[in-house]
Design a protein around this motif. Structure first.
Motif, PDB file in Angstrom:
ATOM      1  N   ILE A 155     -46.501  57.572  -0.136  1.00  0.00           N
ATOM      2  CA  ILE A 155     -45.368  57.387   0.759  1.00  0.00           C
ATOM      3  C   ILE A 155     -44.797  58.755   1.084  1.00  0.00           C
ATOM      4  O   ILE A 155     -44.540  59.563   0.177  1.00  0.00           O
ATOM      5  CB  ILE A 155     -44.272  56.520   0.109  1.00  0.00           C
ATOM      6  N   VAL A 156     -44.618  59.036   2.360  1.00  0.00           N
ATOM      7  CA  VAL A 156     -44.061  60.319   2.790  1.00  0.00           C
ATOM      8  C   VAL A 156     -42.748  60.051   3.511  1.00  0.00           C
ATOM      9  O   VAL A 156     -42.709  59.326   4.511  1.00  0.00           O
ATOM     10  CB  VAL A 156     -45.030  61.081   3.718  1.00  0.00           C
ATOM     11  N   TYR A 157     -41.655  60.603   3.004  1.00  0.00           N
ATOM     12  CA  TYR A 157     -40.341  60.472   3.621  1.00  0.00           C
ATOM     13  C   TYR A 157     -40.088  61.681   4.530  1.00  0.00           C
ATOM     14  O   TYR A 157     -40.212  62.823   4.106  1.00  0.00           O
ATOM     15  CB  TYR A 157     -39.236  60.451   2.561  1.00  0.00           C
ATOM     16  N   ARG A 158     -39.731  61.401   5.750  1.00  0.00           N
ATOM     17  CA  ARG A 158     -39.297  62.429   6.701  1.00  0.00           C
ATOM     18  C   ARG A 158     -40.254  63.630   6.728  1.00  0.00           C
ATOM     19  O   ARG A 158     -39.844  64.785   6.813  1.00  0.00           O
ATOM     20  CB  ARG A 158     -37.870  62.888   6.357  1.00  0.00           C
ATOM     21  N   LYS A 159     -41.530  63.366   6.604  1.00  0.00           N
ATOM     22  CA  LYS A 159     -42.611  64.345   6.728  1.00  0.00           C
ATOM     23  C   LYS A 159     -42.608  65.426   5.653  1.00  0.00           C
ATOM     24  O   LYS A 159     -43.346  66.407   5.763  1.00  0.00           O
ATOM     25  CB  LYS A 159     -42.577  65.017   8.115  1.00  0.00           C
ATOM     26  N   LYS A 160     -41.811  65.253   4.592  1.00  0.00           N
ATOM     27  CA  LYS A 160     -41.756  66.354   3.624  1.00  0.00           C
ATOM     28  C   LYS A 160     -41.708  65.921   2.163  1.00  0.00           C
ATOM     29  O   LYS A 160     -42.129  66.660   1.280  1.00  0.00           O
ATOM     30  CB  LYS A 160     -40.571  67.268   3.920  1.00  0.00           C
ATOM     31  N   ILE A 161     -41.198  64.728   1.854  1.00  0.00           N
ATOM     32  CA  ILE A 161     -41.093  64.277   0.471  1.00  0.00           C
ATOM     33  C   ILE A 161     -42.190  63.260   0.199  1.00  0.00           C
ATOM     34  O   ILE A 161     -42.277  62.244   0.886  1.00  0.00           O
ATOM     35  CB  ILE A 161     -39.712  63.660   0.189  1.00  0.00           C
TER      36      ILE A 161
END
Length: 412
Positions: free
Chosen positions: A93-99
């Protein structure tokens, strides 16, 4: 030690996974629910809200049976398929392209939870567990993995990195700007290695999903009682889990809003606080606590910093050192008269991602009188609470990742 098994997941067809996957239905506003149910016939929300097609609120056993009917319909029309072999599932899972959160979906053992190999840090509400048991016993599937955490493991990380070089079975982005990837771990050697590495660990810790985990004990007992050929290896002896390394967990605080000062004037309230805290008025300067045993407070259009006077407060165990417990024992209970943190209507909990700006707004518009900001709990604090068989106060941690319903489904 911990036993984790592969399983034959029921999951969306590749072309529909982005349409089916949803947040838990209680996280949607009424308007959001209606928009999704009106405009997306494939949403998993249609399964868990079966009364929507009849324009009627349905609850209890009748709702549970209709949930099972809708689920079966999704399987019959090919929206859901079931894998023919037992696999582990690698979910990124990638949050907001960074986490990024990268974990393994598998079936964890009910015995391990009963024997405290899987450890908890929160208490559960018995009525909620009972309702969830009745629901699961009727529908016989689980679409929401329990979030478990474990120490980082180099062998498991090697398998993850190898898998992620190939094209994912699923890749889709939600309207919340989360991108999900799913790979099927089919290789028997990889499956065996993952099981062996998990088995070497001393404990798992529940990060999110305490009610789901707790319900698995009585659910297993009820189903086993009806099964004259019970062996302990049946699917109901396990529960679906998403296992990620503890260094990937993101833990946010829950801030507190309180409706009144319990009959005290502002001046008398501050005098009472002075017994336990060094107080600094910061005026309009936004303040967020930068470490343990420090709190922010917003009252009458001003921010305050509160630093615990350690000679006025006694540390006795890991719970007593927890900031949420300190605030309860020094302010909420003795000064503001709030002893039932779970049910008292005078207190509201605000996830830390909304920060003190949200708290300020709720107080400035007159909805609340005072607000408190806390410093987030660490993974090590969470583990110590669990290791000592203690439980945190309600709404102490808000933990990411938050998982979507309906991506992998576990039948039993």
């Amino acid at each position: 030690m911990p036993l984790v098994n592969p399983f034959k997941a029921v999951r969306p067809s590749r072309d529909k996974v982005g349409l089916i996957a949803s947040r838990p239905y209680e996280t949607y506003t009424k308007a959001q629910l209606e928009a999704r149910l009106d405009n997306n016939p494939f949403s998993f929300l249609h399964i868990v809200n079966p009364g929507y097609k009849y324009h009627k609120e349905i609850s209890g056993p009748q709702r549970f049976k209709l949930v099972k009917n809708r689920y079966d319909e999704f399987k019959e029309d090919g929206s859901f398929i079931q894998d023919k072999t037992a696999n582990f599932y690698l979910h990124k899972i990638v949050y907001r392209k960074k986490i990024e959160f990268v974990g393994i979906v598998g079936a964890a053992s009910v015995d391990d939870y009963e024997n405290r190999i899987i450890r908890k840090h929160e208490d559960t509400i018995s009525e909620k567990v009972e309702v969830y048991n009745d629901y699961l016993k009727t529908v016989r599937f689980n679409a929401d993995p329990v979030l478990l955490t474990h120490p980082k493991n180099s062998k498991i990380e090697e398998i993850k990195q190898k898998m992620m070089k190939d094209r994912a079975e699923y890749e889709f982005t939600t309207t919340s700007r989360e991108t999900h990837y799913l790979w099927l771990i089919k290789d028997k050697g990889d499956i065996k290695s993952i099981q062996e590495e998990f088995n070497k660990m001393s404990h798992f810790y529940i990060a999110d999903g305490h009610h789901r985990t707790n319900s698995s004990i009585s659910l297993r007992a009820a189903i086993a009682k009806e099964n004259k050929k019970h062996t302990g290896k049946e699917a109901y002896n396990f529960f679906m889990s998403f296992l990620i390394p503890e260094n990937q967990l993101q833990i946010f605080e829950f801030n507190r809003l309180v409706q009144s000062l319990n009959g005290l004037s502002k001046e008398n309230f501050l005098i009472r606080l002075d017994e336990f805290f060094k107080i600094e008025n910061r005026g309009q300067n936004y303040y967020k606590p930068g470490g343990k045993h420090r709190f922010s407070m917003y009252l009458d259009n001003e921010f305050y910093s509160l630093a615990l006077r350690k000679n006025s407060y006694k540390f006795t165990d890991s719970l007593s050192q927890l900031d949420a417990q300190i605030l309860f024992k020094t302010v909420l209970e003795p000064i503001l008269g709030i002893s039932d943190l779970r049910h008292d209507k005078r207190i509201k909990y605000v996830q830390g991602q909304k920060d003190m700006t949200y708290v300020k707004g709720a107080i400035d518009n007159g909805s609340y009188r005072v607000g408190f900001g806390l410093f987030p709990v660490t993974v090590q604090e969470m583990k110590r609470i669990a290791d000592e068989s203690l439980v945190m106060p309600p709404k102490t941690t808000y933990i990411d990742p938050k998982l979507r319903s309906g991506i992998t489904i576990y039948e039993f």
